[in-house]
Design a protein around this motif. Structure first.
Motif, PDB file in Angstrom:
ATOM      1  N   GLY A  97      -1.439   8.968 -11.494  1.00  0.00           N
ATOM      2  CA  GLY A  97      -0.769   7.980 -10.636  1.00  0.00           C
ATOM      3  C   GLY A  97      -1.431   6.602 -10.688  1.00  0.00           C
ATOM      4  O   GLY A  97      -1.342   5.831  -9.733  1.00  0.00           O
ATOM      5  N   SER A  99      -4.382   5.888 -10.438  1.00  0.00           N
ATOM      6  CA  SER A  99      -5.461   5.754  -9.443  1.00  0.00           C
ATOM      7  C   SER A  99      -6.780   5.345 -10.092  1.00  0.00           C
ATOM      8  O   SER A  99      -7.003   5.552 -11.286  1.00  0.00           O
ATOM      9  N   GLY A 129      -1.781   4.439  -7.091  1.00  0.00           N
ATOM     10  CA  GLY A 129      -2.005   5.036  -5.770  1.00  0.00           C
ATOM     11  C   GLY A 129      -3.370   4.801  -5.159  1.00  0.00           C
ATOM     12  O   GLY A 129      -3.781   5.558  -4.278  1.00  0.00           O
ATOM     13  N   GLY A 130      -4.115   3.798  -5.608  1.00  0.00           N
ATOM     14  CA  GLY A 130      -5.398   3.467  -4.967  1.00  0.00           C
ATOM     15  C   GLY A 130      -6.553   4.295  -5.492  1.00  0.00           C
ATOM     16  O   GLY A 130      -6.538   4.759  -6.636  1.00  0.00           O
ATOM     17  N   ALA A 131      -7.552   4.498  -4.628  1.00  0.00           N
ATOM     18  CA  ALA A 131      -8.773   5.206  -5.029  1.00  0.00           C
ATOM     19  C   ALA A 131      -8.432   6.628  -5.480  1.00  0.00           C
ATOM     20  O   ALA A 131      -7.664   7.317  -4.814  1.00  0.00           O
ATOM     21  N   ARG A 132      -9.027   7.065  -6.628  1.00  0.00           N
ATOM     22  CA  ARG A 132      -8.745   8.432  -7.086  1.00  0.00           C
ATOM     23  C   ARG A 132      -9.412   9.417  -6.129  1.00  0.00           C
ATOM     24  O   ARG A 132     -10.633   9.461  -6.021  1.00  0.00           O
ATOM     25  N   ILE A 133      -8.545  10.147  -5.444  1.00  0.00           N
ATOM     26  CA  ILE A 133      -9.008  11.015  -4.357  1.00  0.00           C
ATOM     27  C   ILE A 133     -10.123  11.951  -4.833  1.00  0.00           C
ATOM     28  O   ILE A 133     -11.113  12.142  -4.134  1.00  0.00           O
ATOM     29  N   LEU A 140     -14.459   4.425  -4.383  1.00  0.00           N
ATOM     30  CA  LEU A 140     -14.531   3.350  -3.381  1.00  0.00           C
ATOM     31  C   LEU A 140     -15.538   2.289  -3.808  1.00  0.00           C
ATOM     32  O   LEU A 140     -15.304   1.087  -3.674  1.00  0.00           O
ATOM     33  N   PRO A 166       5.016   2.109  -6.656  1.00  0.00           N
ATOM     34  CA  PRO A 166       4.439   2.377  -5.334  1.00  0.00           C
ATOM     35  C   PRO A 166       2.929   2.144  -5.389  1.00  0.00           C
ATOM     36  O   PRO A 166       2.239   2.778  -6.177  1.00  0.00           O
ATOM     37  N   ALA A 168      -0.809   1.734  -3.258  1.00  0.00           N
ATOM     38  CA  ALA A 168      -1.470   2.049  -1.982  1.00  0.00           C
ATOM     39  C   ALA A 168      -2.947   1.699  -2.060  1.00  0.00           C
ATOM     40  O   ALA A 168      -3.500   1.505  -3.138  1.00  0.00           O
ATOM     41  N   GLY A 169      -3.584   1.641  -0.889  1.00  0.00           N
ATOM     42  CA  GLY A 169      -5.033   1.465  -0.786  1.00  0.00           C
ATOM     43  C   GLY A 169      -5.550   0.265  -1.566  1.00  0.00           C
ATOM     44  O   GLY A 169      -4.999  -0.828  -1.502  1.00  0.00           O
ATOM     45  N   GLY A 170      -6.600   0.484  -2.337  1.00  0.00           N
ATOM     46  CA  GLY A 170      -7.238  -0.603  -3.088  1.00  0.00           C
ATOM     47  C   GLY A 170      -6.285  -1.315  -4.027  1.00  0.00           C
ATOM     48  O   GLY A 170      -6.502  -2.490  -4.361  1.00  0.00           O
ATOM     49  N   TYR A 173      -5.095  -3.852  -1.570  1.00  0.00           N
ATOM     50  CA  TYR A 173      -6.108  -4.749  -0.975  1.00  0.00           C
ATOM     51  C   TYR A 173      -6.564  -5.774  -2.005  1.00  0.00           C
ATOM     52  O   TYR A 173      -6.782  -6.936  -1.673  1.00  0.00           O
ATOM     53  N   VAL A 192      -0.839   0.536   2.908  1.00  0.00           N
ATOM     54  CA  VAL A 192      -2.198   1.069   3.022  1.00  0.00           C
ATOM     55  C   VAL A 192      -2.203   2.506   2.493  1.00  0.00           C
ATOM     56  O   VAL A 192      -3.064   2.911   1.729  1.00  0.00           O
ATOM     57  N   THR A 193      -1.200   3.280   2.901  1.00  0.00           N
ATOM     58  CA  THR A 193      -1.002   4.604   2.310  1.00  0.00           C
ATOM     59  C   THR A 193       0.490   4.937   2.395  1.00  0.00           C
ATOM     60  O   THR A 193       1.227   4.300   3.142  1.00  0.00           O
ATOM     61  N   VAL A 197       1.655  10.432   3.841  1.00  0.00           N
ATOM     62  CA  VAL A 197       0.369  10.445   4.563  1.00  0.00           C
ATOM     63  C   VAL A 197       0.571   9.907   5.982  1.00  0.00           C
ATOM     64  O   VAL A 197       0.013  10.435   6.943  1.00  0.00           O
TER      65      VAL A 197
END
Ligand code: HXC
Length: 356
Positions: A97, A99, A129-133, A140, A166, A168-170, A173, A192-193, A197
């Motif tokens: 995604g 990330s 999708g931002g930071a890779r979970i 981070l 889509p 999200a997150g970083g 930002y 943000v998410t 979520v």
């Protein structure tokens, strides 16, 4: 030697496939181009030089050591836009995604450092999708380094973000800290998410469009500076914007050969402004008639429409236009309009762009 070159070509072909043919198909099915297709459109034909094509993540948690994809979800490099150097990174949604892992962050940081050193604009194409979970704090930390460079580059080189899926997150930002943000209507989101979520955490049902679609961000939040109907249109407009911008705060405005006679007069301007000061008129008409070849790139067209901001050229050189729009709210200055104008003036000030 031939053997090695063939192996190298094989590895390149594999890296070009990103998350694989199925995911590329799904990406196209959603009306989106792939990261590499987007870069091709943004840059002059054949000018793209890619870096770090074979970089992979180093995570061993959650079985990640078994899934490594060359490039790790971001395509980075440099090329030209109408002959001028531009650094670029494009998130690849087909790989986790898009990330951001620690290794993925290092690829972006390298491009940011190079753009700053070369004093050339940087463009980020976001679909991620931002930071890779799976990487937690390592991801981070990667964002911390990216954000730091966004701040250092601010007012030194133009930073442009295009939100194309889509995000999200970083991956929201960081664009939010850049100079210009563009979105693609109906398929790009900044939040943000994501809605799933949000539902889990707050039990609130909200659509992607309501949470962070192009309409919300171009008309209400003013986070985005413009929205376009599809990837192709968005990327062509970013090329157009780059033509107006200085490469850095030391470079001065670009000069483009103009076919518009600087001494031309336009008689219709004599009647554009009504004798009665209570009657409105369209300030945009005036701007379009004044700038070279009627070429005006409007910033935040749909937000605080009582104020007009954008770039045009006079005698081939870029000028920032700031104007009241009598057609909307009688052109009064309210808080939104003031913020819009102030932000634009601040950019012009940092990059030595004259203002009319
Ligand atoms: C790892 C991710 C991911 C992430 C998406 N994927 N986001 N993998 N880390 N952050 C993966 C999905 O698991 C899925 O893999 C594939 O990408 C496509 O995602 P989908 O969910 O199927 O796509 P879609 O329905 O279009 O939704 C996209 C999305 C959603 C809205 C971005 O995936 C989402 O909400 N992701 C989580 C967003 C998030 O909360 N990110 C963390 C932000 S925190 P498979 O293999 O199943 O197809 C952050 C902190 C920064 O960034 C602060 C720094 C200091």
């Amino acid at each position: 030697m031939k053997d090695m070159l063939e192996r190298l070509e094989e590895r390149r072909a594999q890296a070009r496939l990103g998350g694989g043919e199925k995911r590329i198909e799904a990406q196209h099915g959603r009306g989106k181009l792939t990261a590499r297709e987007r870069i091709e459109l943004l840059l002059d034909k054949g000018s793209f030089e890619e870096f770090d094509m074979f970089v992979e993540h180093r995570s061993t948690d959650f079985g990640m050591e078994k899934v490594k994809i060359p490039g790790d979800g971001v395509v980075t490099g440099w090329g030209t836009v109408n002959g001028r150097t531009v650094f670029v990174f494009a998130k690849d949604f087909t790989v986790f995604g898009g990330s951001l892992s620690e290794a993925h962050a290092q690829k972006i940081i390298k491009i940011q450092d190079m753009a700053l050193k070369m004093r050339a604009p940087i463009v980020g194409l976001f679909d991620a999708g931002g930071a890779r979970i799976q990487e937690g704090v390592a991801a981070l930390g990667g964002y911390g380094e990216v954000f730091k460079r966004n701040v250092i580059a601010s007012g030194v080189i133009p930073q442009i973000s295009v939100i194309m899926g889509p995000c999200a997150g970083g991956d929201v930002y960081s664009p939010a800290m850049t100079d210009f943000i563009f979105m693609v209507r109906d398929r790009s989101y900044m939040f943000v998410t994501g809605p799933d979520v949000v539902k889990t955490v707050t039990n609130e049902t909200v659509t992607s469009e309501e949470l962070g679609g192009a309409k919300v961000h171009t008309t209400k939040s003013s986070v985005a500076d413009g929205a376009y109907d599809n990837d192709v249109e968005a990327l062509l407009q970013v090329r157009r914007l780059i033509d107006f911008l200085p490469a850095s705060n030391q470079d001065g405005v670009p000069e483009i050969p103009s076919f518009d006679d600087p001494n031309r007069t336009d008689d219709s301007l004599d009647t554009l402004i009504p004798d009665n000061p209570n009657k409105p008129y369209d300030m945009k008409e005036l701007i379009l008639k004044v700038v070279d070849e009627g070429d005006f790139f409007e910033i935040q067209e749909s937000f605080a429409r009582n104020m007009i901001t954008g770039f045009g050229r006079v005698e081939g050189r870029t000028v920032g236009f700031v104007a009241n729009q009598p057609m909307v709210l009688a052109g009064v200055l309210d808080s939104d309009a003031s913020r819009k104008a102030a932000r634009f003036v601040r950019f012009c000030d940092a990059f030595n762009i004259p203002i009319v």
